[in-house]
Design an enzyme around this catalytic site. Structure first.
Site, PDB file in Angstrom:
ATOM      1  CG  ASP A  82      -2.139  -1.083   1.181  1.00 23.82           C
ATOM      2  OD1 ASP A  82      -2.085  -1.674   0.051  1.00 23.82           O
ATOM      3  OD2 ASP A  82      -2.681  -1.107   2.247  1.00 23.82           O
ATOM      4  CG  ASP A 107     -13.050  -2.327  -0.858  1.00 21.55           C
ATOM      5  OD1 ASP A 107     -12.319  -3.183  -0.793  1.00 21.55           O
ATOM      6  OD2 ASP A 107     -12.615  -1.309  -1.515  1.00 21.55           O
TER       7      ASP A 107
END
Length: 240
Positions: free
Chosen positions: A8, A129
């Site tokens: 990330d 998500d």
């Protein structure tokens, strides 16, 4: 089951967030060096998220992603703020193998369908998500009224064949994956599901593998050395 070490990127650095909270950041150094490390340790695929772009919708770390692709020999799937066909093409031109689309899957599914038609189902991934039973959008800062299974079914009808399912409540918590939700996604959508969020041990990987998951993403568990990539690959029997 395929394993995807996660990188990330926030402000050019490799980081991990806690449950998607941008104020809860742990830094792990240079993302290019981290990508090279995971390749050396046996990774067959990498999962990269541009956290800046996830919020802004702009490809703020694309140059870093491009550098990663140029310096390793394994494929990369990348997402974060990909909401247009131009953004998909931009990442594919940078050498990304698969592009992950998130917010646009809820807000403009026609764009996803066109992406599959133009670039092929092997190049497109739907990011699902989940937060409080619904799909979160815009870098997890907003919430839709669509359930993960509803979105998965819609994406399958649009031609998508791969999905990353993330339980936000477990992300970065090292408390185990939401295996039941992953099974539901796999069985009720027809998608090849990649589990994300909470994976922290060999036992988690065994449970996901036995549940028939296509893949799993390893993030904080690797960075905090709760499990080594070598051991994880052995458990998952990952391969091309």
């Amino acid at each position: 089951m395929k394993l995807f070490p996660a990188i990330d990127i926030l402000d050019g650095e490799c980081v991990r967030l806690l449950r998607g909270d941008y104020s809860e950041v742990t830094k792990y150094g240079n993302p290019v060096e981290m990508a090279q490390r995971w390749e050396r340790e046996g990774a067959c695929y990498l999962h990269i998220v541009d956290l800046n772009a996830a919020k802004s919708g702009k490809s703020e770390n694309l140059s870093v992603i491009g550098e990663i692709v140029d310096t390793i020999g394994i494929p990369v799937q990348a997402g974060g703020g990909v909401r247009t066909l131009d953004a998909v093409e931009e990442r594919l031109r940078a050498g990304v193998r698969r592009v992950i689309l998130g917010t646009v899957c809820c807000e403009n599914p026609e764009t996803v369908q066109r992406a599959v038609q133009e670039f092929g189902a092997e190049r497109i991934v739907c990011g699902v998500d989940a937060k409080n039973g619904c799909v979160a959008t815009n870098g997890w800062t907003a919430q839709s009224h669509c359930t993960p299974v509803e979105l998965g079914r819609n994406m399958y009808c649009a031609g998508v064949r791969y999905a990353v399912y993330t339980d936000i409540s477990k992300d970065g918590m090292l408390i185990g994956a939401n295996v039941a939700a992953c099974i539901e996604m796999t069985e009720q959508t027809g998608l090849h599901v990649i589990a994300s969020g909470g994976v922290s041990s060999a036992e988690d990987l065994i449970a996901l593998k036995n549940a028939g998951l296509y893949g799993a993403i390893l993030g904080k568990a690797l960075y905090e050395e709760k499990i080594t990539l070598k051991n994880a690959l052995f458990v998952a029997k990952d391969g091309e």
